[in-house]
Scaffold this motif. Sequence first.
Motif, mmCIF file in Angstrom:
data_model
loop_
_atom_site.group_PDB
_atom_site.id
_atom_site.type_symbol
_atom_site.label_atom_id
_atom_site.label_comp_id
_atom_site.label_asym_id
_atom_site.label_seq_id
_atom_site.Cartn_x
_atom_site.Cartn_y
_atom_site.Cartn_z
ATOM 1 N N SER A 146 0.841 -1.190 0.000
ATOM 2 C CA SER A 146 0.000 0.000 0.000
ATOM 3 C C SER A 146 0.882 1.248 0.000
ATOM 4 O O SER A 146 1.960 1.263 0.588
ATOM 5 N N ILE A 147 0.399 2.296 -0.662
ATOM 6 C CA ILE A 147 1.160 3.546 -0.726
ATOM 7 C C ILE A 147 1.067 4.295 0.599
ATOM 8 O O ILE A 147 2.062 4.800 1.108
ATOM 9 N N GLU A 148 -0.134 4.348 1.188
ATOM 10 C CA GLU A 148 -0.324 5.069 2.447
ATOM 11 C C GLU A 148 -0.086 4.117 3.611
ATOM 12 O O GLU A 148 -0.362 2.921 3.529
ATOM 13 N N SER A 149 0.406 4.664 4.718
ATOM 14 C CA SER A 149 0.600 3.862 5.930
ATOM 15 C C SER A 149 -0.567 4.033 6.905
ATOM 16 O O SER A 149 -0.934 3.093 7.603
ATOM 17 N N THR A 150 -1.164 5.221 6.944
ATOM 18 C CA THR A 150 -2.293 5.481 7.830
ATOM 19 C C THR A 150 -3.582 5.412 7.027
ATOM 20 O O THR A 150 -3.762 6.162 6.059
ATOM 21 N N LEU A 151 -4.475 4.525 7.425
ATOM 22 C CA LEU A 151 -5.682 4.268 6.646
ATOM 23 C C LEU A 151 -6.913 4.322 7.543
ATOM 24 O O LEU A 151 -6.823 4.167 8.767
ATOM 25 N N ALA A 152 -8.059 4.522 6.919
ATOM 26 C CA ALA A 152 -9.346 4.525 7.622
ATOM 27 C C ALA A 152 -9.941 3.128 7.595
ATOM 28 O O ALA A 152 -9.692 2.356 6.659
ATOM 29 N N PRO A 153 -10.741 2.746 8.602
ATOM 30 C CA PRO A 153 -11.249 1.358 8.694
ATOM 31 C C PRO A 153 -12.143 0.963 7.525
ATOM 32 O O PRO A 153 -11.903 -0.061 6.892
ATOM 33 N N ASP A 154 -13.200 1.767 7.251
ATOM 34 C CA ASP A 154 -14.091 1.511 6.122
ATOM 35 C C ASP A 154 -14.601 0.069 6.120
ATOM 36 O O ASP A 154 -14.564 -0.631 5.107
ATOM 37 N N CYS A 155 -15.063 -0.427 7.269
ATOM 38 C CA CYS A 155 -15.637 -1.777 7.368
ATOM 39 C C CYS A 155 -16.565 -1.802 8.577
ATOM 40 O O CYS A 155 -16.660 -0.835 9.344
ATOM 41 N N ASP A 156 -17.263 -2.941 8.784
ATOM 42 C CA ASP A 156 -18.223 -3.076 9.877
ATOM 43 C C ASP A 156 -17.646 -3.769 11.098
ATOM 44 O O ASP A 156 -18.381 -4.044 12.050
ATOM 45 N N LEU A 157 -16.342 -4.071 11.095
ATOM 46 C CA LEU A 157 -15.742 -4.726 12.249
ATOM 47 C C LEU A 157 -15.765 -3.764 13.439
ATOM 48 O O LEU A 157 -15.218 -2.661 13.357
ATOM 49 N N PRO A 158 -16.399 -4.117 14.565
ATOM 50 C CA PRO A 158 -16.524 -3.175 15.700
ATOM 51 C C PRO A 158 -15.177 -2.677 16.211
ATOM 52 O O PRO A 158 -15.032 -1.501 16.533
ATOM 53 N N ALA A 159 -14.182 -3.538 16.291
ATOM 54 C CA ALA A 159 -12.881 -3.114 16.797
ATOM 55 C C ALA A 159 -12.277 -2.035 15.904
ATOM 56 O O ALA A 159 -11.692 -1.051 16.395
ATOM 57 N N ALA A 160 -12.404 -2.198 14.583
ATOM 58 C CA ALA A 160 -11.849 -1.208 13.658
ATOM 59 C C ALA A 160 -12.620 0.095 13.708
ATOM 60 O O ALA A 160 -12.031 1.182 13.664
ATOM 61 N N ARG A 161 -13.947 0.016 13.839
ATOM 62 C CA ARG A 161 -14.747 1.239 13.861
ATOM 63 C C ARG A 161 -14.478 2.043 15.133
ATOM 64 O O ARG A 161 -14.452 3.271 15.101
ATOM 65 N N ARG A 162 -14.257 1.354 16.243
ATOM 66 C CA ARG A 162 -13.961 2.077 17.484
ATOM 67 C C ARG A 162 -12.559 2.685 17.454
ATOM 68 O O ARG A 162 -12.331 3.760 18.016
ATOM 69 N N GLN A 187 -6.512 1.189 -2.029
ATOM 70 C CA GLN A 187 -6.825 0.896 -3.430
ATOM 71 C C GLN A 187 -7.668 -0.378 -3.537
ATOM 72 O O GLN A 187 -7.358 -1.293 -4.276
ATOM 73 N N ARG A 188 -8.700 -0.431 -2.692
ATOM 74 C CA ARG A 188 -9.729 -1.484 -2.690
ATOM 75 C C ARG A 188 -9.227 -2.843 -2.218
ATOM 76 O O ARG A 188 -9.934 -3.836 -2.324
ATOM 77 N N LEU A 189 -8.010 -2.913 -1.675
ATOM 78 C CA LEU A 189 -7.510 -4.157 -1.095
ATOM 79 C C LEU A 189 -7.263 -3.939 0.388
ATOM 80 O O LEU A 189 -6.687 -2.926 0.796
ATOM 81 N N ALA A 190 -7.685 -4.898 1.209
ATOM 82 C CA ALA A 190 -7.649 -4.735 2.654
ATOM 83 C C ALA A 190 -6.237 -4.930 3.192
ATOM 84 O O ALA A 190 -5.456 -5.749 2.691
ATOM 85 N N THR A 191 -5.917 -4.168 4.238
ATOM 86 C CA THR A 191 -4.666 -4.374 4.963
ATOM 87 C C THR A 191 -4.914 -5.033 6.317
ATOM 88 O O THR A 191 -3.963 -5.281 7.060
ATOM 89 N N LEU A 192 -6.179 -5.309 6.637
ATOM 90 C CA LEU A 192 -6.540 -6.071 7.832
ATOM 91 C C LEU A 192 -7.738 -6.943 7.506
ATOM 92 O O LEU A 192 -8.753 -6.444 7.004
ATOM 93 N N LEU A 193 -7.613 -8.222 7.779
ATOM 94 C CA LEU A 193 -8.690 -9.174 7.544
ATOM 95 C C LEU A 193 -8.994 -9.921 8.833
ATOM 96 O O LEU A 193 -8.076 -10.305 9.570
ATOM 97 N N ARG A 194 -10.281 -10.118 9.085
ATOM 98 C CA ARG A 194 -10.692 -11.022 10.166
ATOM 99 C C ARG A 194 -11.472 -12.159 9.548
ATOM 100 O O ARG A 194 -12.508 -11.951 8.892
ATOM 101 N N LEU A 195 -10.982 -13.372 9.742
ATOM 102 C CA LEU A 195 -11.565 -14.554 9.120
ATOM 103 C C LEU A 195 -12.160 -15.440 10.193
ATOM 104 O O LEU A 195 -11.426 -16.035 11.004
#
Length: 403
Positions: A146-162, A187-195
């Motif tokens: 990824s080009i940027e190091s600081t990113l916004a959560p942009d997902c429904d995971l409670p831990a990320a939103r908080r 760029q539409r690819l996640a840098t954090l996944l919860r499976l």
Amino acid sequence: MTTEATLPTTSASPTGRRLWTRARGIALALVLLLAAAVAIAVVRSDARHGELDPRSADPYGSRAVAELLADRSISTRVVTTLADARAATGQDTTLLVAVPDRLTQRQQTELRSATAGSGGRTVLVAPGSTSVEQLAPGVTADPALSIESTLAPDCDLPAARRAGTADTGGIRYTSTRPGADACYPSQRLATLLRLPDTPAEPADETPAGDTVVLGAPDILYNNHLDEHGNASLALQLLGSRPHLVWYLPSLSDAPAPDDERSFFDLLPSGWLWGTLQLFVAAALAALWRARRLGPLVPEKLPVAVRASETVEGRARLYRKAGARDRAAAALRSTTRTRLAPLVGVPVAQAHTPEALLPALSAHLRGDRQPLHTLLFGPPPSDDAALIALADQLDALEREVRRP
């Protein structure tokens, strides 16, 4: 005693002093390069000491995270072997794998079999393409970071939103697993996944386990923990269970005796791209050195060479190559060039039979056909015929020059 044995040593013969003069620049460059490499290694080894170690207070250590977790009654235990990591898995445990790429393929498979269905959480810190496919099936790592190091959560995971924005930028992932939470996209690819693992049965109150794939370790570093939402995200990811097992794979974590490790397993990740870049650099350097900047520029010889030596040297080259046709063509061309002014023919027309032969025949009062064969005939078939041709051309020139 032969003549060659009595020849003195020429000034072009290499001497020890001359060799040292030529090589001292390269030797000095190598010494400086080695000294720089040692200095960089010492600095980096001091700065990166205890990287991702929860016992280290260095900038790249993770002691701050462990202390914050301890304040919330979450115990942290460090293990350095695969056996201890497998034994520690359970529904009340979060297993953090600090450097998954250090594990062999078989070790990754054994670790995955121990964590799958355990009910606990597994956190993988920046696994590469090979590691993530083994430890988190259905997840693929993108080659481009990824080009940027600081990113916004942009997902429904409670831990990320908080937590909000966090320094998760690094390796980017895609997943085909159903129910996966893809957060902090770049760029539409996640840098954090919860499976999530297979959900528990309805009658079973035990929470289902899951696997968290983190694209960068920055949120765990001491010097980045107080930035953005790093601390909040780290505490929520690592504090979901009462026990945290921090697995630091090390060189002492030897594989089982029957674990066959290939040569490529011993190479660090990214070696393929590094080798490809070296080949590209070598090709560009070769093209740069082989470039032509323009026509060749004649320059004066450093010493005078007698014409007889030049002729003899060229004759030896012709003989070695068996180029009787070139030698005969050179002899005939030179003879025609010298004969033309003697019989009143311009030099520009010396190689035209219609202009040279009539004037030459009138001057000699001889037959025209032998002159055509002699000056414009086919190449000789052997060395004897070539010598005879040279003699005949000399005789012809002497006859024309005779008053």
